[in-house]
Design a protein around this motif. Structure first.
Motif, PDB file in Angstrom:
ATOM      1  N   LEU A 108       0.806  -1.231   0.000  1.00 43.64           N
ATOM      2  CA  LEU A 108       0.000   0.000   0.000  1.00 43.64           C
ATOM      3  C   LEU A 108       0.833   1.273   0.000  1.00 43.64           C
ATOM      4  O   LEU A 108       0.576   2.198  -0.778  1.00 43.64           O
ATOM      5  N   ILE A 121       2.554   1.869  -3.359  1.00 43.20           N
ATOM      6  CA  ILE A 121       1.613   2.228  -4.438  1.00 43.20           C
ATOM      7  C   ILE A 121       1.141   3.667  -4.259  1.00 43.20           C
ATOM      8  O   ILE A 121       1.088   4.444  -5.216  1.00 43.20           O
ATOM      9  N   ARG A 122       0.817   4.027  -3.031  1.00 43.18           N
ATOM     10  CA  ARG A 122       0.366   5.385  -2.714  1.00 43.18           C
ATOM     11  C   ARG A 122       1.433   6.409  -3.107  1.00 43.18           C
ATOM     12  O   ARG A 122       1.162   7.385  -3.792  1.00 43.18           O
ATOM     13  N   SER A 177       2.079   6.455  -6.941  1.00 46.04           N
ATOM     14  CA  SER A 177       0.934   7.035  -7.648  1.00 46.04           C
ATOM     15  C   SER A 177       0.894   8.547  -7.496  1.00 46.04           C
ATOM     16  O   SER A 177       0.720   9.283  -8.479  1.00 46.04           O
ATOM     17  N   ASN A 178       1.078   9.013  -6.272  1.00 46.00           N
ATOM     18  CA  ASN A 178       1.050  10.457  -6.044  1.00 46.00           C
ATOM     19  C   ASN A 178       2.152  11.167  -6.834  1.00 46.00           C
ATOM     20  O   ASN A 178       1.928  12.219  -7.429  1.00 46.00           O
ATOM     21  N   LEU A 210       1.259  11.135 -10.646  1.00 47.66           N
ATOM     22  CA  LEU A 210       0.177  12.075 -10.969  1.00 47.66           C
ATOM     23  C   LEU A 210       0.656  13.522 -10.872  1.00 47.66           C
ATOM     24  O   LEU A 210       0.099  14.419 -11.500  1.00 47.66           O
ATOM     25  N   GLU A 211       1.712  13.725 -10.086  1.00 51.50           N
ATOM     26  CA  GLU A 211       2.300  15.070  -9.985  1.00 51.50           C
ATOM     27  C   GLU A 211       3.204  15.354 -11.183  1.00 51.50           C
ATOM     28  O   GLU A 211       3.088  16.384 -11.824  1.00 51.50           O
ATOM     29  N   PRO A 230       1.339  13.295 -15.334  1.00 46.57           N
ATOM     30  CA  PRO A 230      -0.055  12.838 -15.380  1.00 46.57           C
ATOM     31  C   PRO A 230      -0.522  12.462 -16.790  1.00 46.57           C
ATOM     32  O   PRO A 230      -1.275  11.494 -16.940  1.00 46.57           O
ATOM     33  N   ILE A 231      -0.063  13.196 -17.793  1.00 47.92           N
ATOM     34  CA  ILE A 231      -0.557  12.930 -19.159  1.00 47.92           C
ATOM     35  C   ILE A 231      -0.181  11.505 -19.596  1.00 47.92           C
ATOM     36  O   ILE A 231      -0.963  10.826 -20.263  1.00 47.92           O
ATOM     37  N   LEU A 237      -0.185   8.972 -17.879  1.00 42.67           N
ATOM     38  CA  LEU A 237      -1.104   8.022 -17.232  1.00 42.67           C
ATOM     39  C   LEU A 237      -2.503   8.109 -17.832  1.00 42.67           C
ATOM     40  O   LEU A 237      -3.322   7.203 -17.633  1.00 42.67           O
ATOM     41  N   TRP A 289      -2.351   3.864 -15.575  1.00 40.60           N
ATOM     42  CA  TRP A 289      -1.979   4.126 -14.184  1.00 40.60           C
ATOM     43  C   TRP A 289      -1.348   2.865 -13.595  1.00 40.60           C
ATOM     44  O   TRP A 289      -0.252   2.908 -13.033  1.00 40.60           O
ATOM     45  N   SER A 290      -2.021   1.716 -13.776  1.00 36.26           N
ATOM     46  CA  SER A 290      -1.493   0.451 -13.252  1.00 36.26           C
ATOM     47  C   SER A 290      -0.132   0.127 -13.850  1.00 36.26           C
ATOM     48  O   SER A 290       0.794  -0.272 -13.137  1.00 36.26           O
ATOM     49  N   ARG A 333      -6.059  13.932  -9.614  1.00 38.37           N
ATOM     50  CA  ARG A 333      -4.980  13.880  -8.623  1.00 38.37           C
ATOM     51  C   ARG A 333      -5.558  13.883  -7.205  1.00 38.37           C
ATOM     52  O   ARG A 333      -5.222  13.036  -6.378  1.00 38.37           O
ATOM     53  N   ASN A 386      -5.524  10.610  -4.708  1.00 38.07           N
ATOM     54  CA  ASN A 386      -4.781  10.644  -3.441  1.00 38.07           C
ATOM     55  C   ASN A 386      -5.695  10.335  -2.264  1.00 38.07           C
ATOM     56  O   ASN A 386      -5.324   9.599  -1.350  1.00 38.07           O
ATOM     57  N   LEU A 408      -6.641   6.535  -2.268  1.00 37.90           N
ATOM     58  CA  LEU A 408      -5.522   5.683  -1.864  1.00 37.90           C
ATOM     59  C   LEU A 408      -5.235   5.820  -0.370  1.00 37.90           C
ATOM     60  O   LEU A 408      -4.669   4.925   0.251  1.00 37.90           O
TER      61      LEU A 408
END
Lengths: 395, 395
Positions: free
Chosen positions: A44, A47-48, A51-52, A55-56, A59-60, A62, A272-273, B48, B52, B55
């Motif tokens: 967890l 991944i958190r 992912s964050n 996305l920062e 993002p495009i 993803l 994203w995955s 985003r 967040n 998650l």
């Protein structure tokens, strides 16, 4: 309107297990029916964090359309990961990212079989694979087990017939539903037979990294020098199934065809995955992650097995698996399995009848499959005690 | 090993457009060849923030296996969204979450067609749909256009033949590749014909919400009282395609069959995407989001159209679309289109030949498709100027 559905889709029903799972959405029911990996084992925090960051920063990447073959970074990382201890990806091979291994089952039957062609599977086997094969119009024929191993003589009898099957589907490690491991001898024998008779092997290995005892046995893919094996490596069990990512490795001529199947099926897998998993494989210590995971599975398996030894009637047969997620339990023939399952559900414990894993579910089967990865330790203790009492009432 | 692939998969090739796109990964090339939505329009901040939060608060719901029908929260939100201005979901209908609309194309042909059954499409049409139909063994027959509308007389001629097609695939709003909008009259006529001849309509509506001019025309689904229409609502163009999420609405008997197809195809769609989109639909003002989006598309469309008016040879025919992502450009018959495209690529501008959208790509086609959503404003100005000069050299 009166709908006329296709013949191929009329041969299969909704998955009995998924229907059982929907029925057991009641939170007071203890379910040993599922095949979910242990949520305790999901990475967890990683991944958190990944992912964050993604996305920062990008993002495009993803969110926009991607290419059907899969994200390049994930392909490179997955190749390193799969080849870390044996040679899965050979010189002529390519790796394709798919939306779970389920998609590899469907691509294999779709790209190799015409209506009525024969596909061989272990019997019993993973119902999702059997149904995928049937859903594309293939005839599925099961090869039985003998002393816990695929019956190689039966396989050769079938292969030597005039009409050749198109491929053989096997789960060599911690087979679903039986939990058995195919010996190195049998792996070599079926590869030799496949070569002799010109038949593809689809090797499904979702549970191989969930080993907590004994030595790793080489994959059939690693033994293959002739492009005979299509290898399906799920990331659902070792990272997270909701991400729907798996890897398919095969000769590039096969992958080329699968890419076309992918284009018309879902264009590409969720980005994203793909991106999160690529970074996870790149930045985290997978050996350590898999070790942590095997510790969780070992504890749960040992707990269930100990409780079964303690509570189950001695005429009931089961083995302690050395990995995977399931314990296969066989009852004396006198026991009415459907009655047992119904009574267990009345007592709020859900289990799956073994016969749903048979190619022909009208065959007899005196076994059930128990899953130890999804329930909590408390649920295992309580649920096995309830089932134990029931075995004494019914055996 | 010598691989024997299935007949159905031997009839289709890798998507010409996706191959062009791979070839144009060179960043110095201006691509009008793609069909990507404008990345400017992605709701980055919302995604985003929601991601967040999810998650943090409910990671297991994003990572564990889900149900094949789709996340319940997303289903409810999608139903509200689709029914916001017209009645898409009727009393007997259900909504299924799929991995993009592409999967709806495949489920429809897989669940309705046996090998050799006929599927009708507009001609030209979306190549991904045509290939999906062929990949499941269907014979695809194209119905041409007459004065910018589907030729209904030709459709009735085909439908009245002894062997009935299984379904008709249409893109009524801002058709791909032609950008045309089907009139209400034609929508009603084809629905009446489908009813008369017992043929399903697969209505694909990826671009309907990308309207920036003119009035909304009711969907065929909203006009249907008899369970004739299967409706495909992509979220790729209005949220983000990398998430691979679409909604299929149809009579529950059809959706029940599609759920089985989903189980054997990819079990369920990616849960992160499903959950993020559910929250986005729930918490954000979709009317405002779609308005912002239409402003971006209008600006880009207007810019490309103005530049084309300015730079293109007057014998070249094109219309300004009222929505969608494409401008369809038709050349005089004297122009060698392949030569034009090759010369454009030499000058680092990529476009797609119209013939790749034909059911039979050996037919003649003097058109190309230009995409205005993916390139930046600067790329549109520069690229159209280059193409414009080329039109004067070649026409």
């Amino acid at each position: 309107m009166n709908y006329q559905f296709s013949k191929r889709m009329s041969t299969i029903k909704a998955s009995a297990i998924r229907e059982i799972l929907k029925a057991t959405s009641d939170p007071t029911i203890i379910s040993f029916a599922g095949g979910n990996p242990s949520a305790e084992a999901f990475p967890l925090d990683a991944i958190r964090k990944i992912s964050n960051q993604l996305l920062e920063k990008e993002p495009i990447n993803l969110l926009q359309y991607g290419i059907s073959e899969g994200d390049n970074e994930l392909i490179s990382e997955a190749e390193l990961f799969l080849n870390r201890s044996e040679s899965i990806i050979k010189e002529n091979d390519k790796l394709l990212i798919t939306s779970g291994s389920q998609q590899i089952m469907e691509f294999t039957v779709k790209c190799f079989c015409n209506d009525g062609d024969i596909v061989l599977t272990e019997n019993p086997s993973f119902i999702g694979a059997i149904n995928a094969f049937k859903s594309q119009g293939a005839k599925v024929k099961g090869i039985g087990f003998k002393n816990g191993q695929l019956d190689v003589s039966e396989l050769e009898r079938v292969l030597s017939k005039k009409i050749k099957p198109k491929f053989l589907y096997v789960i060599p490690n911690f087979q679903n539903p039986m939990g058995t491991v195919m010996s190195l001898k049998v792996r070599k024998e079926i590869l030799a037979l496949a070569k002799k008779y010109g038949v593809i092997i689809l090797e499904d290995n979702p549970y191989g990294d969930l080993r907590f005892e004994g030595n790793i046995i080489p994959s059939i893919k690693s033994l293959d020098k002739d492009g005979i094996v299509i290898y399906a490596a799920s990331l659902s069990k070792i990272i997270a199934p909701g991400m729907r990512i798996a890897c398919c490795v095969a000769d590039k001529a096969i992958i080329e065809r699968f890419v076309v199947a992918k284009q018309v099926s879902d264009i590409h897998s969720n980005l994203w995955s793909q991106k999160v998993i690529a970074k996870f494989l790149q930045e985290y210590d997978m050996d350590n992650h898999l070790f942590q995971l095997s510790q969780i599975y070992q504890r749960k398996c040992q707990l269930m097995y100990n409780q079964m030894k303690k509570h189950f009637h001695p005429d009931i047969i089961f083995n302690k698996p050395s990995g995977g997620m399931f314990i296969w339990v066989t009852f004396p023939k006198s026991v009415d399995i459907e009655d047992f399952i119904k009574k267990a559900l009345d007592l709020k414990v859900a289990v799956v009848p073994g016969k749903v894993f048979l190619v022909d579910d009208k065959e007899e089967c005196h076994s059930i499959r128990l899953n130890f990865s999804t329930p909590t330790d408390e649920q295992i203790i309580k649920g096995i005690s309830i089932l134990g009492k029931l075995t004494y009432n019914l055996v």
